[in-house]
Design a protein around this motif. Structure first.
Motif, PDB file in Angstrom:
ATOM      1  N   THR A 123       0.845  -1.196   0.000  1.00 50.07           N
ATOM      2  CA  THR A 123       0.000   0.000   0.000  1.00 50.07           C
ATOM      3  C   THR A 123       0.877   1.242   0.000  1.00 50.07           C
ATOM      4  N   LEU A 124       0.767   2.033  -1.032  1.00 55.71           N
ATOM      5  CA  LEU A 124       1.539   3.265  -1.115  1.00 55.71           C
ATOM      6  C   LEU A 124       0.920   4.304  -0.187  1.00 55.71           C
ATOM      7  N   SER A 125       1.760   5.106   0.438  1.00 52.71           N
ATOM      8  CA  SER A 125       1.227   6.113   1.344  1.00 52.71           C
ATOM      9  C   SER A 125       2.243   7.232   1.534  1.00 52.71           C
ATOM     10  N   ASN A 126       1.888   8.184   2.384  1.00 51.56           N
ATOM     11  CA  ASN A 126       2.723   9.358   2.571  1.00 51.56           C
ATOM     12  C   ASN A 126       3.849   9.081   3.565  1.00 51.56           C
ATOM     13  N   ALA A 127       4.746  10.044   3.687  1.00 56.40           N
ATOM     14  CA  ALA A 127       5.942   9.858   4.510  1.00 56.40           C
ATOM     15  C   ALA A 127       5.603   9.644   5.982  1.00 56.40           C
ATOM     16  N   ALA A 128       4.555  10.311   6.475  1.00 53.66           N
ATOM     17  CA  ALA A 128       4.200  10.177   7.886  1.00 53.66           C
ATOM     18  C   ALA A 128       3.781   8.747   8.212  1.00 53.66           C
TER      19      ALA A 128
END
Length: 316
Positions: free
Chosen positions: A251-256
């Motif tokens: 699952t791609l996601s943001n840095a946080a």
């Protein structure tokens, strides 16, 4: 918890550039080195976030800011599951003793004893998506939206954790994935956990302090739904097949989110090569990308897919 992109999984199984060839395996093997320094830096960052959100929570009591502060602290707290998971694999640090110490501390905070969880989780890795043997698939599957909401609330997690730890402390360890020689240690571990919780509660009552409620108990309850949503994305809706690059979702996601989950959003690479440490997963994901079957554009996208599937199943 979402990354920009379409709300569906992209399914890809290219036949070219197989990283499981000999050169690919050598490249992946080169990523397997464990590092105390990298583990301590990531753990230090996580604890710094936990300290910051805890201070913000205490400062905001008595104001409306307490609500977002409580959610922030709860999310960072329950995502101690990430270092717990990494350390029960003993890949967070080079030294075994350091892995085990961090696993025990994180497991205590999450009511998830480390030795027991190691047995449970390694069985999950051996039999991923095998409905007869994967312990994560034990119990009734999610077949309705009401069941989904109940699961995401975290209530089944807390009920199971309290009941199982209490049963273990009474000397009853019946799980087939816990080897008989390990069962006395599981009993001792459960008893130490219960003694620790009792001591913490007694100390709080004696001091007339509500700090443990504000910094641990309430945030854990508030944050648990976010962890349930994150964990649902790992395998829900994936094929029940032995291929680790097909039965697990990346699952791609943001840095946080990547920071909080210690790169475990790259779950297909982790399941295919569980000996790789967290800091090697981005490179492993790039090598394995042509062979990863499910790659979702964000956690909200995954939940929309699950919600739609449950609605369709309920309508039948």
């Amino acid at each position: 918890m979402d990354a920009a992109g379409p709300a569906s999984d992209s399914i890809r199984r290219d036949s070219q550039g197989d990283p499981r060839s000999t050169p690919g395996k050598l490249a992946l093997r080169s990523l397997a080195a464990r590092s105390d320094r990298k583990g301590l830096v990531r753990l230090g960052g996580h604890l710094a976030m936990l300290t910051a959100t805890g201070c913000l929570l205490l400062w905001s009591r008595g104001t409306l800011w307490v609500v977002p502060a409580l959610f922030a602290h709860g999310v960072v707290l329950v995502f101690l599951f990430a270092p717990l998971h990494e350390t029960i694999h003993r890949t967070a640090f080079r030294r075994r003793a350091l892995n085990d110490a961090v696993a025990r501390a994180a497991g205590f905070l999450l009511l998830l004893p480390a030795d027991y969880f190691r047995c449970f989780h390694l069985e999950h890795h051996r039999f991923t998506q095998d409905r007869a043997r994967d312990p994560e698939l034990a119990g009734r599957p999610l077949t309705s939206r009401i069941g989904y909401l109940h699961h995401v609330s975290g209530l089944p997690y807390w009920r199971e954790r309290i009941a199982t730890t209490w049963r273990h402390a009474r000397g009853s360890v019946t799980e087939r994935y816990v080897p008989a020689p390990r069962r006395p240690a599981i009993v001792r571990e459960a008893r130490w956990h219960l003694a620790g919780y009792a001591l913490a509660a007694a100390a709080s009552l004696a001091a007339g302090s509500t700090l443990l409620l504000w910094l641990w108990v309430i945030p854990a309850l508030v944050g648990q739904p976010f962890l349930r949503l994150y964990l649902l994305a790992e395998h829900s809706g994936c094929p029940e097949v032995p291929d680790m690059l097909a039965n697990s979702r990346t699952t791609l996601s943001n840095a946080a989110v990547r920071l909080l989950c210690w790169n475990m959003n790259l779950h297909s690479a982790h399941h295919a090569y569980p000996a790789l440490p967290f800091h090697a997963l981005p490179a492993a994901d790039r090598l394995l990308a042509p062979q990863i079957a499910l790659r979702s554009r964000g956690y909200a996208a995954v939940q929309r897919v699950i919600w739609a599937r449950l609605g369709a199943e309920s309508a039948r």
